[in-house]
Design a protein around this motif. Structure first.
Motif, mmCIF file in Angstrom:
data_model
loop_
_atom_site.group_PDB
_atom_site.id
_atom_site.type_symbol
_atom_site.label_atom_id
_atom_site.label_comp_id
_atom_site.label_asym_id
_atom_site.label_seq_id
_atom_site.Cartn_x
_atom_site.Cartn_y
_atom_site.Cartn_z
ATOM 1 N N ALA A 54 -6.793 11.567 1.014
ATOM 2 C CA ALA A 54 -5.326 11.598 1.055
ATOM 3 C C ALA A 54 -4.782 10.441 1.884
ATOM 4 O O ALA A 54 -3.837 9.759 1.480
ATOM 5 N N MET A 55 -5.384 10.198 3.036
ATOM 6 C CA MET A 55 -4.925 9.120 3.898
ATOM 7 C C MET A 55 -5.108 7.758 3.210
ATOM 8 O O MET A 55 -4.233 6.898 3.286
ATOM 9 N N ALA A 56 -6.223 7.578 2.529
ATOM 10 C CA ALA A 56 -6.464 6.325 1.817
ATOM 11 C C ALA A 56 -5.427 6.122 0.718
ATOM 12 O O ALA A 56 -4.905 5.020 0.539
ATOM 13 N N ALA A 57 -5.108 7.196 0.005
ATOM 14 C CA ALA A 57 -4.106 7.107 -1.057
ATOM 15 C C ALA A 57 -2.741 6.735 -0.479
ATOM 16 O O ALA A 57 -2.038 5.885 -1.035
ATOM 17 N N TYR A 58 -2.358 7.342 0.620
ATOM 18 C CA TYR A 58 -1.073 7.029 1.243
ATOM 19 C C TYR A 58 -1.025 5.586 1.727
ATOM 20 O O TYR A 58 -0.003 4.916 1.624
ATOM 21 N N GLN A 59 -2.133 5.106 2.250
ATOM 22 C CA GLN A 59 -2.174 3.727 2.728
ATOM 23 C C GLN A 59 -2.022 2.748 1.571
ATOM 24 O O GLN A 59 -1.302 1.749 1.686
ATOM 25 N N VAL A 60 -2.673 3.039 0.450
ATOM 26 C CA VAL A 60 -2.557 2.167 -0.720
ATOM 27 C C VAL A 60 -1.118 2.143 -1.220
ATOM 28 O O VAL A 60 -0.554 1.076 -1.484
ATOM 29 N N ILE A 61 -0.516 3.319 -1.341
ATOM 30 C CA ILE A 61 0.875 3.413 -1.805
ATOM 31 C C ILE A 61 1.797 2.661 -0.850
ATOM 32 O O ILE A 61 2.676 1.912 -1.273
ATOM 33 N N SER A 62 1.585 2.844 0.429
ATOM 34 C CA SER A 62 2.422 2.188 1.434
ATOM 35 C C SER A 62 2.291 0.669 1.341
ATOM 36 O O SER A 62 3.291 -0.051 1.387
#
Length: 74
Positions: A54-62
């Motif tokens: 989840a954190m990796a996905a949020y970082q990519v989106i950000s």
């Protein structure tokens, strides 16, 4: 969930645009519900691997959002 994890979630949530924040919160809620189903005696914890995803996905989106804003600014 540790305090460090909570701070990272807040930091990433602040970086997300408003239109993605609702989706991110739904994703986190779904992860929590899945964790509760698989670990009913310890419902307050999310498996670390799921949290990392989840954190990796949020970082990519950000990062994509930041890059798009930079391109628009030029």
């Amino acid at each position: 969930m540790t305090q460090e994890m909570r701070q990272e979630i807040v930091k990433l949530a602040r970086e997300l645009p408003d239109e993605l924040l609702a989706e991110a919160l739904v994703f986190l809620q779904n992860l929590t519900q899945e964790a509760q189903k698989t670990q009913p005696d310890n419902s307050a914890t999310i498996e670390q691997s799921e949290f990392d995803k989840a954190m990796a996905a949020y970082q990519v989106i950000s990062e994509k959002y930041k890059n798009a804003l930079r391109e628009l600014a030029q």
